[in-house]
Design a protein around this motif. Structure first.
Motif, PDB file in Angstrom:
ATOM      1  N   ARG A   1     -18.876 -27.613   2.342  1.00 25.71           N
ATOM      2  CA  ARG A   1     -19.862 -26.543   2.505  1.00 25.71           C
ATOM      3  C   ARG A   1     -19.210 -25.289   3.080  1.00 25.71           C
ATOM      4  O   ARG A   1     -19.431 -24.174   2.589  1.00 25.71           O
ATOM      5  CB  ARG A   1     -20.995 -27.027   3.403  1.00 25.71           C
ATOM      6  CG  ARG A   1     -22.107 -25.991   3.602  1.00 25.71           C
ATOM      7  CD  ARG A   1     -23.181 -26.478   4.560  1.00 25.71           C
ATOM      8  NE  ARG A   1     -23.860 -27.657   4.057  1.00 25.71           N
ATOM      9  CZ  ARG A   1     -23.719 -28.881   4.547  1.00 25.71           C
ATOM     10  NH1 ARG A   1     -22.893 -29.087   5.582  1.00 25.71           N
ATOM     11  NH2 ARG A   1     -24.378 -29.899   4.045  1.00 25.71           N
ATOM     12  N   ASP A   2     -18.405 -25.443   4.138  1.00 25.64           N
ATOM     13  CA  ASP A   2     -17.769 -24.295   4.760  1.00 25.64           C
ATOM     14  C   ASP A   2     -16.764 -23.622   3.826  1.00 25.64           C
ATOM     15  O   ASP A   2     -16.665 -22.389   3.778  1.00 25.64           O
ATOM     16  CB  ASP A   2     -17.053 -24.724   6.056  1.00 25.64           C
ATOM     17  CG  ASP A   2     -18.033 -25.110   7.153  1.00 25.64           C
ATOM     18  OD1 ASP A   2     -19.202 -24.684   7.079  1.00 25.64           O
ATOM     19  OD2 ASP A   2     -17.628 -25.841   8.079  1.00 25.64           O
ATOM     20  N   ALA A   3     -16.012 -24.414   3.072  1.00 25.01           N
ATOM     21  CA  ALA A   3     -15.022 -23.845   2.152  1.00 25.01           C
ATOM     22  C   ALA A   3     -15.699 -23.056   1.039  1.00 25.01           C
ATOM     23  O   ALA A   3     -15.244 -21.964   0.672  1.00 25.01           O
ATOM     24  CB  ALA A   3     -14.157 -24.963   1.569  1.00 25.01           C
ATOM     25  N   LEU A   4     -16.783 -23.590   0.488  1.00 24.10           N
ATOM     26  CA  LEU A   4     -17.509 -22.868  -0.563  1.00 24.10           C
ATOM     27  C   LEU A   4     -18.121 -21.584  -0.021  1.00 24.10           C
ATOM     28  O   LEU A   4     -18.099 -20.539  -0.683  1.00 24.10           O
ATOM     29  CB  LEU A   4     -18.591 -23.767  -1.159  1.00 24.10           C
ATOM     30  CG  LEU A   4     -18.108 -24.922  -2.050  1.00 24.10           C
ATOM     31  CD1 LEU A   4     -19.272 -25.842  -2.411  1.00 24.10           C
ATOM     32  CD2 LEU A   4     -17.449 -24.369  -3.310  1.00 24.10           C
TER      33      LEU A   4
ATOM     34  N   GLU B   1     -11.175 -21.581  -5.530  1.00 30.48           N
ATOM     35  CA  GLU B   1     -10.548 -21.131  -4.285  1.00 30.48           C
ATOM     36  C   GLU B   1     -10.783 -22.134  -3.153  1.00 30.48           C
ATOM     37  O   GLU B   1      -9.900 -22.352  -2.316  1.00 30.48           O
ATOM     38  CB  GLU B   1     -11.101 -19.763  -3.901  1.00 30.48           C
ATOM     39  CG  GLU B   1     -10.681 -18.633  -4.828  1.00 30.48           C
ATOM     40  CD  GLU B   1      -9.165 -18.477  -4.862  1.00 30.48           C
ATOM     41  OE1 GLU B   1      -8.527 -18.517  -3.783  1.00 30.48           O
ATOM     42  OE2 GLU B   1      -8.616 -18.327  -5.968  1.00 30.48           O
ATOM     43  N   ALA B   2     -11.975 -22.732  -3.109  1.00 30.10           N
ATOM     44  CA  ALA B   2     -12.249 -23.746  -2.086  1.00 30.10           C
ATOM     45  C   ALA B   2     -11.318 -24.942  -2.243  1.00 30.10           C
ATOM     46  O   ALA B   2     -10.827 -25.516  -1.257  1.00 30.10           O
ATOM     47  CB  ALA B   2     -13.714 -24.185  -2.166  1.00 30.10           C
ATOM     48  N   ALA B   3     -11.047 -25.328  -3.510  1.00 29.96           N
ATOM     49  CA  ALA B   3     -10.156 -26.455  -3.770  1.00 29.96           C
ATOM     50  C   ALA B   3      -8.736 -26.154  -3.293  1.00 29.96           C
ATOM     51  O   ALA B   3      -8.048 -27.032  -2.741  1.00 29.96           O
ATOM     52  CB  ALA B   3     -10.160 -26.785  -5.262  1.00 29.96           C
TER      53      ALA B   3
ATOM     54  N   ALA C   1     -16.177 -29.958  -7.256  1.00 26.15           N
ATOM     55  CA  ALA C   1     -17.423 -29.961  -8.033  1.00 26.15           C
ATOM     56  C   ALA C   1     -18.173 -31.272  -7.844  1.00 26.15           C
ATOM     57  O   ALA C   1     -19.412 -31.291  -7.669  1.00 26.15           O
ATOM     58  CB  ALA C   1     -17.104 -29.734  -9.510  1.00 26.15           C
ATOM     59  N   ARG C   2     -17.435 -32.378  -7.844  1.00 25.77           N
ATOM     60  CA  ARG C   2     -18.086 -33.674  -7.687  1.00 25.77           C
ATOM     61  C   ARG C   2     -18.673 -33.834  -6.290  1.00 25.77           C
ATOM     62  O   ARG C   2     -19.799 -34.325  -6.121  1.00 25.77           O
ATOM     63  CB  ARG C   2     -17.062 -34.787  -7.958  1.00 25.77           C
ATOM     64  CG  ARG C   2     -17.586 -36.196  -7.746  1.00 25.77           C
ATOM     65  CD  ARG C   2     -16.639 -37.213  -8.350  1.00 25.77           C
ATOM     66  NE  ARG C   2     -15.261 -36.999  -7.914  1.00 25.77           N
ATOM     67  CZ  ARG C   2     -14.762 -37.446  -6.767  1.00 25.77           C
ATOM     68  NH1 ARG C   2     -15.538 -38.134  -5.938  1.00 25.77           N
ATOM     69  NH2 ARG C   2     -13.495 -37.214  -6.457  1.00 25.77           N
ATOM     70  N   LYS C   3     -17.941 -33.397  -5.265  1.00 17.98           N
ATOM     71  CA  LYS C   3     -18.438 -33.505  -3.899  1.00 17.98           C
ATOM     72  C   LYS C   3     -19.632 -32.577  -3.675  1.00 17.98           C
ATOM     73  O   LYS C   3     -20.577 -32.932  -2.958  1.00 17.98           O
ATOM     74  CB  LYS C   3     -17.323 -33.175  -2.900  1.00 17.98           C
ATOM     75  CG  LYS C   3     -16.157 -34.159  -2.908  1.00 17.98           C
ATOM     76  CD  LYS C   3     -16.597 -35.554  -2.473  1.00 17.98           C
ATOM     77  CE  LYS C   3     -15.420 -36.513  -2.455  1.00 17.98           C
ATOM     78  NZ  LYS C   3     -15.834 -37.894  -2.050  1.00 17.98           N
ATOM     79  N   ALA C   4     -19.590 -31.387  -4.278  1.00 22.79           N
ATOM     80  CA  ALA C   4     -20.709 -30.464  -4.119  1.00 22.79           C
ATOM     81  C   ALA C   4     -21.984 -31.044  -4.725  1.00 22.79           C
ATOM     82  O   ALA C   4     -23.085 -30.928  -4.147  1.00 22.79           O
ATOM     83  CB  ALA C   4     -20.375 -29.129  -4.791  1.00 22.79           C
TER      84      ALA C   4
END
Length: 454
Positions: A419-422, A430-432, A443-446
């Motif tokens: 959540r924080d990275a996104l 970029e979050a990855a 994408a899967r975790k989100a």
């Protein structure tokens, strides 16, 4: 002007130059000696006589070797043999340190005619510089009221320790500083020295662990026999302070020598025919329970009781949460000067740091802050920049009284990190990159945690 008049004027000028030279030599604050190559002392100025404890009358008719026992005169032999300048630091019986410089003078044939020996009292140099142009005080200056700026003490636990250390700085008794590794025992010891009347004298420290006993003996007490290296840390810190770190690791034989120094003020170095008595205050630090070690026979009881006169306990960082924020700010300011890069800690990230237990204490916090400053891409360190293991520790600390399974705890931490990275980087790509995983993983975790697609 005729030739006779010129000759008389030259003779008069030569006498005048010789008189001026004598005035200059006699007025020198450094000791000056003229020796024959075989160590025979031919002449010495008043400063040299005073430093060596000699009288001018003692030079008359002597071969020059008998009255020179206060100094290691092998320096003269070394200068003659090497045909070059030889320098070394000598320690007199009264504890003074002399810088001895032996320079040979050469005949046209290449033989050594004389050796000029210069003696400089190093113990007076540090005291003379600050008071140049002013009358020396009749009594030592009072101890400073303020501690060094690096000692952060906003928490009640640290403030109490700091105030107690200030009181201890006013006396010369040994101080035993206890605390977990990384709590800042060395910094507290330096504060005691700087707040004491010895603050203008040396502050030296040495670790007592991870060294062979013979080497540690030389480093602490010295080696003055044969080709020995000279005095140890007690001699070099004359009129100052010595900190012995990890004193619980001191070998039994050296524990006896340390006890003798604390009791009698005597330092017995290897090869010495008699002890020396340097004026040194002793501070010791340990992260081990010395009382328990005494019970186990691993540490001398008599030494422990002599060291345990004044005791200070450095609180761990988990007991001084109020100090975390000012410590981080101080570390960032120092690192900005070192790395040439300014950085700030976001309030949310600072809150996480304040909740973390930090088993490595201030040392661990300092290493983490430096790593974050180097890693972060922007000028602000925020929660997503913090390492994952730190989040686990913080979650463990905040879950007191709650029954959480490890699986649930790790899921909560993982969801918060994604959540924080996104939120910070805006896209899954970029979050990855920041999280060190693939875009498909983000994408899967989100989707799993209902964070929506970005």
């Amino acid at each position: 002007m005729n030739d006779t008049a010129c000759d008389l004027r030259s003779v008069a000028m030569a006498h005048a130059d010789r008189d001026l030279l004598q005035v200059m030599v006699n007025g020198s604050l450094d000791g000056l000696c003229l020796l024959a190559p075989g160590r025979g002392l031919l002449a010495a100025n008043p400063a040299a006589l005073e430093l060596l404890g000699l009288h001018r009358a003692s030079l008359a008719g002597a071969d020059g070797t008998a009255p020179l026992k206060n100094l290691d005169w092998s320096i003269v032999d070394h200068a003659v043999q090497s045909r070059s300048l030889v320098e070394r630091v000598e320690i007199l019986e009264d504890g003074r340190h002399l810088l001895a410089s032996a320079r040979p003078t050469m005949l046209p044939s290449g033989a050594v005619s004389f050796v000029v020996l210069t003696l400089r009292d190093l113990t007076t140099i540090g005291a003379a510089v600050p008071t140049a142009g002013a009358r020396a005080p009749a009594h030592p200056a009072p101890a400073r009221e303020a501690p060094p700026v690096d000692l952060i003490a906003r928490s009640p636990a640290m403030a109490a320790t700091r105030d107690q250390a200030r009181r201890y700085a006013a006396v010369d008794s040994p101080v035993l500083i206890l605390g977990e590794t990384g709590t800042g025992k060395r910094l507290l010891a330096r504060m005691i020295h700087e707040a004491s009347a010895r603050r203008d004298r040396p502050f030296l420290e040495i670790g007592c662990g991870a060294r062979p006993e013979a080497l540690l003996d030389v480093e602490i007490f010295g080696d003055t026999g044969g080709e020995g290296v000279g005095g140890g840390v007690f001699d070099r810190a004359h009129r100052g302070t010595v900190l012995l770190r990890d004193v619980g690791d001191l070998p039994p034989g050296l524990q006896i020598k340390l006890l003798r120094f604390i009791d009698d003020g005597e330092v017995w170095s290897i090869g010495a025919a008699e002890p020396r008595r340097p004026d040194v205050r002793v501070l010791v630090a340990s992260s081990r329970d010395l009382g328990w070690m005494v019970g186990e026979g691993a540490f001398r009881a008599d030494l422990y009781y002599r060291l345990n006169v004044l005791t200070l306990v450095m609180p761990p960082l988990r007991e001084r949460r109020e100090d975390v924020a000012p410590l981080v700010e101080m570390m960032l300011a120092r690192l900005a000067r070192t790395h040439g890069r300014a950085c700030m800690m976001a309030p949310a990230a600072m809150e996480v740091l304040a909740r973390c237990p930090f088993p490595g204490n201030v040392r661990e916090l300092g290493s983490l802050v430096e790593r974050l400053l180097v890693w972060t891409r922007s000028g602000i360190i925020d929660v997503p920049d913090l390492p994952a293991e730190l989040a686990v520790r913080t979650h463990e600390g905040s879950a007191t009284g709650k029954r959480l399974t490890m699986r649930k705890m790790l899921r909560d931490i993982e969801a918060q990190m994604v959540r924080d990275a996104l939120a910070r980087y805006g896209t899954q790509t970029e979050a990855a990159k920041h999280l060190g995983v693939t875009q498909s993983t983000v994408a899967r975790k989100a989707k799993q945690y209902g964070l929506g697609r970005r």
